[in-house]
Design a protein around this motif. Structure first.
Motif, PDB file in Angstrom:
ATOM      1  N   THR A 122      53.010  20.738  77.545  1.00 29.14           N
ATOM      2  CA  THR A 122      54.137  21.074  78.421  1.00 29.14           C
ATOM      3  C   THR A 122      55.361  20.145  78.321  1.00 29.14           C
ATOM      4  O   THR A 122      56.344  20.389  79.035  1.00 29.14           O
ATOM      5  N   PRO A 123      55.354  19.086  77.466  1.00 25.17           N
ATOM      6  CA  PRO A 123      56.551  18.215  77.438  1.00 25.17           C
ATOM      7  C   PRO A 123      57.838  18.971  77.122  1.00 25.17           C
ATOM      8  O   PRO A 123      58.875  18.750  77.763  1.00 25.17           O
ATOM      9  N   GLY A 124      57.795  19.872  76.128  1.00 27.35           N
ATOM     10  CA  GLY A 124      59.008  20.588  75.728  1.00 27.35           C
ATOM     11  C   GLY A 124      59.502  21.532  76.818  1.00 27.35           C
ATOM     12  O   GLY A 124      60.693  21.567  77.141  1.00 27.35           O
ATOM     13  N   LEU A 125      58.583  22.316  77.400  1.00 26.65           N
ATOM     14  CA  LEU A 125      58.968  23.241  78.482  1.00 26.65           C
ATOM     15  C   LEU A 125      59.601  22.473  79.629  1.00 26.65           C
ATOM     16  O   LEU A 125      60.600  22.900  80.223  1.00 26.65           O
ATOM     17  N   THR A 126      58.988  21.324  79.955  1.00 29.47           N
ATOM     18  CA  THR A 126      59.457  20.560  81.117  1.00 29.47           C
ATOM     19  C   THR A 126      60.847  19.994  80.851  1.00 29.47           C
ATOM     20  O   THR A 126      61.692  19.940  81.758  1.00 29.47           O
ATOM     21  N   THR A 127      61.105  19.587  79.607  1.00 32.51           N
ATOM     22  CA  THR A 127      62.453  19.122  79.268  1.00 32.51           C
ATOM     23  C   THR A 127      63.464  20.241  79.494  1.00 32.51           C
ATOM     24  O   THR A 127      64.592  20.004  79.919  1.00 32.51           O
ATOM     25  N   ARG A 128      63.061  21.486  79.246  1.00 29.07           N
ATOM     26  CA  ARG A 128      63.972  22.619  79.469  1.00 29.07           C
ATOM     27  C   ARG A 128      64.136  22.942  80.942  1.00 29.07           C
ATOM     28  O   ARG A 128      64.959  23.781  81.304  1.00 29.07           O
ATOM     29  N   GLY A 129      63.301  22.348  81.816  1.00 37.07           N
ATOM     30  CA  GLY A 129      63.449  22.582  83.251  1.00 37.07           C
ATOM     31  C   GLY A 129      62.389  23.487  83.851  1.00 37.07           C
ATOM     32  O   GLY A 129      62.497  23.870  85.018  1.00 37.07           O
ATOM     33  N   PHE A 130      61.363  23.838  83.088  1.00 39.86           N
ATOM     34  CA  PHE A 130      60.307  24.698  83.641  1.00 39.86           C
ATOM     35  C   PHE A 130      59.580  23.978  84.770  1.00 39.86           C
ATOM     36  O   PHE A 130      59.208  22.813  84.639  1.00 39.86           O
ATOM     37  N   ASP A 131      59.343  24.707  85.865  1.00 36.80           N
ATOM     38  CA  ASP A 131      58.510  24.179  86.943  1.00 36.80           C
ATOM     39  C   ASP A 131      57.143  24.875  86.883  1.00 36.80           C
ATOM     40  O   ASP A 131      56.855  25.618  85.926  1.00 36.80           O
ATOM     41  N   GLU A 132      56.326  24.683  87.934  1.00 37.01           N
ATOM     42  CA  GLU A 132      54.961  25.238  87.898  1.00 37.01           C
ATOM     43  C   GLU A 132      54.984  26.767  87.822  1.00 37.01           C
ATOM     44  O   GLU A 132      54.184  27.368  87.107  1.00 37.01           O
ATOM     45  N   GLU A 133      55.907  27.385  88.584  1.00 36.52           N
ATOM     46  CA  GLU A 133      55.935  28.860  88.615  1.00 36.52           C
ATOM     47  C   GLU A 133      56.266  29.423  87.230  1.00 36.52           C
ATOM     48  O   GLU A 133      55.599  30.348  86.731  1.00 36.52           O
ATOM     49  N   ALA A 134      57.288  28.842  86.605  1.00 40.14           N
ATOM     50  CA  ALA A 134      57.693  29.331  85.276  1.00 40.14           C
ATOM     51  C   ALA A 134      56.596  29.055  84.250  1.00 40.14           C
ATOM     52  O   ALA A 134      56.340  29.870  83.351  1.00 40.14           O
ATOM     53  N   THR A 135      55.932  27.902  84.399  1.00 42.15           N
ATOM     54  CA  THR A 135      54.873  27.556  83.441  1.00 42.15           C
ATOM     55  C   THR A 135      53.674  28.490  83.618  1.00 42.15           C
ATOM     56  O   THR A 135      53.036  28.889  82.633  1.00 42.15           O
ATOM     57  N   ALA A 136      53.368  28.838  84.869  1.00 42.44           N
ATOM     58  CA  ALA A 136      52.259  29.768  85.105  1.00 42.44           C
ATOM     59  C   ALA A 136      52.550  31.107  84.431  1.00 42.44           C
ATOM     60  O   ALA A 136      51.656  31.733  83.838  1.00 42.44           O
ATOM     61  N   GLU A 137      53.795  31.528  84.493  1.00 45.85           N
ATOM     62  CA  GLU A 137      54.137  32.790  83.827  1.00 45.85           C
ATOM     63  C   GLU A 137      53.911  32.671  82.312  1.00 45.85           C
ATOM     64  O   GLU A 137      53.361  33.591  81.677  1.00 45.85           O
ATOM     65  N   VAL A 138      54.290  31.527  81.751  1.00 48.70           N
ATOM     66  CA  VAL A 138      54.069  31.331  80.305  1.00 48.70           C
ATOM     67  C   VAL A 138      52.565  31.372  80.004  1.00 48.70           C
ATOM     68  O   VAL A 138      52.132  31.964  79.012  1.00 48.70           O
ATOM     69  N   GLY A 139      51.767  30.773  80.896  1.00 49.46           N
ATOM     70  CA  GLY A 139      50.308  30.807  80.710  1.00 49.46           C
ATOM     71  C   GLY A 139      49.791  32.241  80.659  1.00 49.46           C
ATOM     72  O   GLY A 139      48.947  32.589  79.822  1.00 49.46           O
ATOM     73  N   GLU A 140      50.333  33.056  81.558  1.00 54.68           N
ATOM     74  CA  GLU A 140      49.902  34.475  81.562  1.00 54.68           C
ATOM     75  C   GLU A 140      50.322  35.186  80.280  1.00 54.68           C
ATOM     76  O   GLU A 140      49.568  35.979  79.715  1.00 54.68           O
ATOM     77  N   LEU A 141      51.541  34.883  79.835  1.00 55.53           N
ATOM     78  CA  LEU A 141      52.028  35.512  78.598  1.00 55.53           C
ATOM     79  C   LEU A 141      51.171  35.087  77.403  1.00 55.53           C
ATOM     80  O   LEU A 141      50.860  35.903  76.523  1.00 55.53           O
ATOM     81  N   ILE A 142      50.770  33.816  77.390  1.00 57.34           N
ATOM     82  CA  ILE A 142      49.915  33.338  76.286  1.00 57.34           C
ATOM     83  C   ILE A 142      48.595  34.111  76.296  1.00 57.34           C
ATOM     84  O   ILE A 142      48.125  34.605  75.267  1.00 57.34           O
ATOM     85  N   TYR A 143      48.017  34.238  77.489  1.00 59.35           N
ATOM     86  CA  TYR A 143      46.746  34.972  77.551  1.00 59.35           C
ATOM     87  C   TYR A 143      46.937  36.407  77.066  1.00 59.35           C
ATOM     88  O   TYR A 143      46.136  36.946  76.298  1.00 59.35           O
ATOM     89  N   ARG A 144      48.025  37.016  77.495  1.00 62.90           N
ATOM     90  CA  ARG A 144      48.276  38.427  77.138  1.00 62.90           C
ATOM     91  C   ARG A 144      48.373  38.600  75.622  1.00 62.90           C
ATOM     92  O   ARG A 144      47.816  39.540  75.056  1.00 62.90           O
ATOM     93  N   VAL A 145      49.078  37.696  74.989  1.00 65.93           N
ATOM     94  CA  VAL A 145      49.224  37.808  73.526  1.00 65.93           C
ATOM     95  C   VAL A 145      47.873  37.597  72.842  1.00 65.93           C
ATOM     96  O   VAL A 145      47.489  38.362  71.949  1.00 65.93           O
ATOM     97  N   VAL A 146      47.148  36.568  73.266  1.00 63.80           N
ATOM     98  CA  VAL A 146      45.861  36.281  72.610  1.00 63.80           C
ATOM     99  C   VAL A 146      44.916  37.465  72.791  1.00 63.80           C
ATOM    100  O   VAL A 146      44.242  37.908  71.855  1.00 63.80           O
ATOM    101  N   ASP A 147      44.913  38.006  73.999  1.00 60.40           N
ATOM    102  CA  ASP A 147      43.998  39.097  74.302  1.00 60.40           C
ATOM    103  C   ASP A 147      44.387  40.396  73.605  1.00 60.40           C
ATOM    104  O   ASP A 147      43.565  41.295  73.443  1.00 60.40           O
ATOM    105  N   ASN A 148      45.658  40.476  73.203  1.00 56.08           N
ATOM    106  CA  ASN A 148      46.163  41.701  72.531  1.00 56.08           C
ATOM    107  C   ASN A 148      46.801  41.328  71.195  1.00 56.08           C
ATOM    108  O   ASN A 148      47.842  41.864  70.828  1.00 56.08           O
ATOM    109  N   HIS A 149      46.166  40.400  70.481  1.00 53.35           N
ATOM    110  CA  HIS A 149      46.825  39.807  69.312  1.00 53.35           C
ATOM    111  C   HIS A 149      47.124  40.829  68.220  1.00 53.35           C
ATOM    112  O   HIS A 149      47.966  40.581  67.369  1.00 53.35           O
TER     113      HIS A 149
END
Ligand code: DSN
Length: 415
Positions: free
Chosen positions: A364-391
């Motif tokens: 998360t260092p790069g995301l956090t430098t861009r200003g991501f907080d917990e809510e935005a990071t959680a969304e990224v986590g969901e997107l990562i799961y979605r891609v992996v699950d539907n690769h």
């Protein structure tokens, strides 16, 4: 940047540099060892100090004309001492690996024994992998994490140290998500009369900000790189006590390197000054908070998170439970296509090849430098799961890619 000067000479390189700027702006850098430095650090690294030879150390150089090189290097040293509370700092190593090399060269003879963490359990090449000079010049044994918990097995390490009788124990890791208890490992080193090197390359910023305990003053040597959580641009660093100061300085130069990369040392000085500002602590805490949310999001969706979570900036996922037919490399490729750039990684108890291992590592260092907080990071986590699950579903990858474009635009990098 427009790279006007480069373009006038070399349009191919100018195009590649501009392409890289766009790539970084329009994708999410989630490789745990990467981050984004400030424009000030970029400018310092692009300065005319790249022209200057300054072999030696401030006040004692082998070349004339080093007055500004001296100034910059002394500033980097003084700021590093303040950041990490070290008695002695050498800011000349070109990288974290060369910082480690200096410590080995200062303390060990060829054939001496090193005890370090196995690469597939989170260790680093320069801790003793057979393909690295360390594995070839020294006798190396490697400890592991507990296969059940994913945490370091401190008792197992103590037993191995007792049997192997190492000259050096290496701690500090590249893919270990949990807090390291430096004092426990120092006790083991004391018991067997070994030096202890803590390689904090990944967590330099977390240690400087006090969000991870510090090995400085606990272990004999602390090494790191300066471009990860500390955001001071490419390079390495060694910290030690006055007792080992001369040995380390001699091992860096002339032992292992010639002229220091003074432009990079200028970047370190600027990045260290930025890290001394009060908002750096907030940044480092946010890095850890974001990683924590990422781990939770992954676990909620059914990913097996190694060690069950994280205390640091990174999350390691073992895909074998949730997606047994998906090697990490294929997950990495699908995510990259969607604009999420992370890396396939070996996991404890690895059963696949290191070139296409069973896990993915997200930081998360790069995301956090861009200003991501917990809510935005959680969304990224969901997107990562979605891609992996539907690769293998192009429609899903395209949908996620569109959302990543929106997030990158909402959290711009270099405005
Ligand atoms: N290769 C780096 C990493 O990705 O962890 C460490 O040097």
């Amino acid at each position: 940047m427009d790279y006007e000067q480069v373009r006038a000479v070399d349009s191919a390189v100018a195009d590649a540099l501009a392409g890289e700027d766009t790539r970084q702006e329009e994708t999410l850098a989630m490789i745990a060892s990467e981050n984004h430095v400030s424009k000030a650090v970029l400018e310092a690294q692009g300065s005319a100090l790249t022209n200057k030879y300054a072999e030696g150390y401030p006040g004692k150089r082998y070349y004339a004309g080093c007055e500004y090189a001296d100034e910059v290097e002394q500033l980097a040293i003084d700021r590093a001492k303040e950041l990490w509370g070290a008695e002695h700092v050498n800011v000349q190593p070109h990288s974290g690996t060369q910082a480690n090399q200096a410590v080995y060269f200062a303390t060990l003879d060829p054939g001496d024994k090193i005890l370090s963490l196995d690469l597939t359990h989170g260790g680093h090449l320069s801790h003793g992998h057979p393909a690295n000079f360390v594995g070839q010049f020294y006798e190396v044994e490697q400890y592991e994490v507990d296969p059940e918990t994913g945490y370091l097995d401190y008792d197992g390490l103590a037993e191995m140290a007792d049997e192997f009788d190492p000259d050096m124990i290496v701690s500090g890791y590249s893919a270990y998500p949990r807090e390291v208890e430096w004092e426990r490992i120092q006790d083991v080193a004391d018991d067997v009369g070994a030096y202890h090197l803590a390689d904090i390359a990944h967590i330099t910023g977390l240690v400087a900000a006090g969000v991870h305990q510090s090995p400085v003053g606990v272990t004999d040597f602390v090494t790191g790189s300066t471009h990860k959580t500390i955001r001071a641009g490419r390079g390495g660093i060694v910290m030690t006590s006055e007792e080992h100061a001369d040995d380390i300085d001699n091992a860096v130069f002339p032992g292992g390197q010639g002229g220091p990369l003074m432009h990079n040392i200028a970047g370190k000085a600027v990045g260290f000054k930025e890290a001394l500002q009060p908002d750096f602590e907030e940044y480092a805490q946010q890095v850890v908070d974001n990683a924590d949310v990422l781990a939770e999001t992954f676990a909620d969706h059914g990913f097996e998170v190694v060690s069950g979570g994280t205390d640091t900036h990174l999350v390691l996922v073992d895909l074998r439970e949730s997606h047994p037919d998906l090697p990490g490399g294929e997950a990495e490729d699908a995510l990259a296509e969607a604009g999420i750039v992370l890396n396939a990684n070996t996991v404890p108890g690895e059963t696949r090849s290191p070139f296409n291992p069973s896990g993915i590592r997200a930081g998360t260092p790069g995301l956090t430098t861009r200003g991501f907080d917990e809510e935005a990071t959680a969304e990224v986590g969901e997107l990562i799961y979605r891609v992996v699950d539907n690769h293998d579903d192009q429609r899903v990858i395209d949908e996620v890619s569109e959302r990543i474009d929106e997030l990158c635009a909402a959290y711009p990098l270099y405005e």
